[in-house]
Design an enzyme around this catalytic site. Sequence first.
Site, PDB file in Angstrom:
ATOM      1  N   HIS A  74      -3.199 -11.939  -0.536  1.00  0.00           N
ATOM      2  CA  HIS A  74      -3.465 -12.776   0.652  1.00  0.00           C
ATOM      3  C   HIS A  74      -3.811 -14.212   0.274  1.00  0.00           C
ATOM      4  O   HIS A  74      -2.959 -14.940  -0.171  1.00  0.00           O
ATOM      5  CB  HIS A  74      -4.543 -12.173   1.559  1.00  0.00           C
ATOM      6  CG  HIS A  74      -4.074 -10.933   2.251  1.00  0.00           C
ATOM      7  ND1 HIS A  74      -3.003 -10.922   3.088  1.00  0.00           N
ATOM      8  CD2 HIS A  74      -4.528  -9.654   2.198  1.00  0.00           C
ATOM      9  CE1 HIS A  74      -2.814  -9.698   3.535  1.00  0.00           C
ATOM     10  NE2 HIS A  74      -3.723  -8.898   3.005  1.00  0.00           N
TER      11      HIS A  74
ATOM     12  N   ASN B  22      -5.542  -0.178  11.400  1.00  0.00           N
ATOM     13  CA  ASN B  22      -5.718   1.005  10.557  1.00  0.00           C
ATOM     14  C   ASN B  22      -5.355   2.288  11.287  1.00  0.00           C
ATOM     15  O   ASN B  22      -4.845   3.232  10.689  1.00  0.00           O
ATOM     16  CB  ASN B  22      -7.171   1.091  10.079  1.00  0.00           C
ATOM     17  CG  ASN B  22      -7.341   0.430   8.719  1.00  0.00           C
ATOM     18  OD1 ASN B  22      -6.347   0.158   8.042  1.00  0.00           O
ATOM     19  ND2 ASN B  22      -8.572   0.161   8.336  1.00  0.00           N
ATOM     20  N   LEU B  23      -5.602   2.313  12.591  1.00  0.00           N
ATOM     21  CA  LEU B  23      -5.272   3.527  13.354  1.00  0.00           C
ATOM     22  C   LEU B  23      -3.765   3.768  13.405  1.00  0.00           C
ATOM     23  O   LEU B  23      -3.315   4.886  13.646  1.00  0.00           O
ATOM     24  CB  LEU B  23      -5.828   3.418  14.776  1.00  0.00           C
ATOM     25  CG  LEU B  23      -7.352   3.549  14.893  1.00  0.00           C
ATOM     26  CD1 LEU B  23      -7.795   3.355  16.338  1.00  0.00           C
ATOM     27  CD2 LEU B  23      -7.814   4.912  14.378  1.00  0.00           C
TER      28      LEU B  23
ATOM     29  N   HIS C  72       0.853  -1.189   0.000  1.00  0.00           N
ATOM     30  CA  HIS C  72       0.000   0.000   0.000  1.00  0.00           C
ATOM     31  C   HIS C  72       0.884   1.233   0.000  1.00  0.00           C
ATOM     32  O   HIS C  72       1.784   1.367   0.834  1.00  0.00           O
ATOM     33  CB  HIS C  72      -0.933  -0.029   1.211  1.00  0.00           C
ATOM     34  CG  HIS C  72      -1.820  -1.231   1.209  1.00  0.00           C
ATOM     35  ND1 HIS C  72      -2.995  -1.286   0.527  1.00  0.00           N
ATOM     36  CD2 HIS C  72      -1.652  -2.462   1.764  1.00  0.00           C
ATOM     37  CE1 HIS C  72      -3.537  -2.479   0.667  1.00  0.00           C
ATOM     38  NE2 HIS C  72      -2.739  -3.217   1.418  1.00  0.00           N
TER      39      HIS C  72
ATOM     40  N   LYS D  92      -7.793  -1.320  14.830  1.00  0.00           N
ATOM     41  CA  LYS D  92      -6.610  -0.773  15.503  1.00  0.00           C
ATOM     42  C   LYS D  92      -5.409  -0.725  14.570  1.00  0.00           C
ATOM     43  O   LYS D  92      -4.572   0.171  14.647  1.00  0.00           O
ATOM     44  CB  LYS D  92      -6.278  -1.620  16.737  1.00  0.00           C
ATOM     45  CG  LYS D  92      -7.249  -1.432  17.876  1.00  0.00           C
ATOM     46  CD  LYS D  92      -6.693  -2.047  19.142  1.00  0.00           C
ATOM     47  CE  LYS D  92      -7.605  -1.717  20.320  1.00  0.00           C
ATOM     48  NZ  LYS D  92      -7.135  -2.341  21.556  1.00  0.00           N
TER      49      LYS D  92
HETATM   50 ZN   LIG Z   1      -2.885  -5.259   1.820  1.00  0.00          ZN
END
Ligand SMILES: [Zn+2]
Length: 900
Positions: free
Chosen positions: A742, A525-526, A454, A523
Amino acid sequence: MVSSSSSSFSPEVSSLQLAMAALIGASFMAISAFYIHKRSVDQILDRLIELGKKSPKTKRIQRVYNDEDEIEVEEEEEEEEEENRDSDDDEEEEIDRILWKQRLSNSRSFDDVRNLRYGLSSSLPNAVLTNYWRSNEEDERKFIDNRSSSFNNLNNLQSNGRDGIMHFYNNAGSRTSQEFLARPLTPKSLVHNGLESVEDFEEEPLLPDEDDNSFLSVPIDSKSMKLHDSIPANYDSTFDSSGVVNDVSAPDKPNGAMVSRSHGDANLLDNQKLDTGPTHIARKDLFDIFMPLKTTLHERPNREEEEVCLLLRQCLELREKYVYRENAAPWMKESVLESNFPMVNNDPFHYDPVEPTEHYFRMEEGVVHVYSNKNATEDLFPVATSTEFFTDMHHLLRISSLGDVRSACHHRLRLLEEKYRLHLLVNADREFLSQKGAPHRDFYNVRKVDTHIHHSACMNQKHLLRFIKSKLRKEPDEVVIFRDGKYLTLKEVFASLDLTGYDLNVDLLDVHADKNTFHRFDKFNLKYNPCGQSRLREIFLKQDNLIQGRFLAEVTKEVLSDLEASKYQMAEYRVSIYGRKQSEWDQLASWFINNGIYSENAVWLIQLPRLYNVYRTMGTATSFQNILDNVFIPLFEVTVDPSSHPQLHVFLKQVVGFDIVDDESKPERRPTKHMPSPSEWTNEFNPAYSYYAYYCYANLYTLNKLRESKGMSTIRFRPHCGEAGEIDHLASAFLLCHNIAHGVNLRKSPVLQYLYYLAQIGLAMTPLSNNSLFVDYHKNPFPTFFQRGLNVSLSTDDPLLIHLTKEPLVEEYSVAAQVWKLTSCDICEIARNSVYQSGFSHAVKLHWLGNKYYKRGSEGNDIHKTNVPSLRIVFRHETWKEEMQYVYSGKVKFPEDIDH
Ligand SMILES: [Zn+2]
């Protein structure tokens, strides 16, 4: 005198009769003794099973090392590890247990039970010794010194068993019997830990045949090496039990790959002449190894199996119905590139005016339809409807839940795994020699692509910290944000947080995933917020902020130049389009163009976060249709008329894929066959994963058809999938996607896993990221998938949140190689997979992988580019062909080129 009378006792006759009588008597005794012996052995084995059901605390394992010509014996106590199982533990293991119980109740032979797990030849232990150093699951390769065993006499049973193999098979006549060779087992206590019995048996060491130890250290006989090295220019050859070379291109050619020999590699042959030390396998024993497996695979499938294969074929055909493929592969239409590939793109931001076409498009029921002009009524690129898709998805899900299909697929996957191990036992040394012989090339200078990363977390935490400090020092008075009704400079922002540049350290930055993020995607993502402050995220990690994402562009360029400095590492960064407004595309494109973001080591994917419910609550969207409009309408506009969004037109040349992202573990309702259309989807609930997947797929499909017809680049659907959540995510991706990020949840569905194997769908796996979120590292299915031959690559996901070093991709490879004991050949194969999975252009793939990379099998492999021995590629290819032949009952015709 010649005696013709029976009454006369001539000395010759009487001695002959006596001899005959003695012979018969002796034979009878021998046979009785054998059966008595066998019965007692059976009893002992039964007793062992009984013992196995109890749970002794320790087991004693003695390991035999074969060091040069000496055999050392080592004793080792092993404490059985108490495994804490997650509630979502492998269904596959559940099947193991069921199969195990069935076998246990049906069979008297311990070996049957054991071999069900293993599927190995009885002659394997001997070969194992030659490769003990290569062990993946250490316990499996620990051997027992027979001398200390109270079961010495079992050796006889083993050798007798070999003769009885064929007989046993013929009588058994069933698929499951195929590997049940008589093999004695260690008398050590069997560890039984609740439901883990099967797993424990997996760790049972094998018993080597003492008599055979002699061959372990037989140095390579130059003559015998000649036999298999002199199979020239025919990678597709195998030996039958008599040592005759068979052409495995005949329809029935099981295990061809097992015994395939390297031929095209002159270095390999030379090396073997030079260095014959480490190979200990005598010619004849090789045949012993392969014969049993080959015999069993010739068996015709029974009716039940044929039905299973029919269902599997249906699934594969369904995928072919959906997945987007260009009409002509790039290597078919750009032959000029082969001789003269334009490596240097002079100006990646150059805009060539392109005339608009007459095409007319209209959004209908959530999918854009394209017509040749405004008055035309014929849909130019029809795509399957949502009802059709959900019906097919449910069909696939039904097949994947059928008991016999699950057992069959599980069995095939186990077989694949064991074939790989057998391949290593026989060929690991040769693969290594082959790699040594490839000049210049090693793991560090083979191309490897970070197939899943990302963009907003592409720098590591130290890099971000350094960048923030330098900005605070050099540009303290830059106005960077509008908060609480006023504009703030960078200095003021830090003052409001009560922070100085000197205070800042990596711990304070606190962007690393930790134990609190496990199973907590929220969490996790935070952690994107430096120092826990969303305002720092907005300033430094966003494109659409007050400074037009200048800081993010600067740090991105630093990351890209680091990437270019490493030369052999590439990345496929994902940038977000949220679908809140149509101008997002232009904003993103102008960020790229205005900041000059470009690197030959990088391509870009668009990620759409699945956040309809959030926008709906905030009032940004009123129906799901709004999101689809905002995401896809600009793409069709720019494709029909590039001058409508010139920057976007240029930017899209760098975009190779489309992704959907978010927490898959959130509960959701599986779509039914008849779902409301996106414009009818006005409630506040988020649609299911497969609903998102279908509508993204359908619009991309039409878009790609249109773009291809206009000679433009296409955008593949490569979503996040199978990180967590329900199995229908993976089912929908199987039908719709080129490859996925994934895929760890494939461990829960043997059928889907087998289908992903057959279709060779790429999995961009991220074991370190999984370790922070959903799957502990040691439980990650990556090594199993790799052994089974799934198309796996390693990727980093979020270096900012996960990795510690400057080279996150190498860190990812490094940890995997250490923990799972991957060889140089393994990691080079994984790196090669990553280039195949990536969206880099045909031209650069020619340069990175070799001139014929698009050919299947060894022809497509160039060890001088990939550092992967052709021996490995041939093994993978032949094994895959065998599976396809199995599924298609020998009636499959293999294309020469890879899928595109
Ligand atoms: Zn990913």
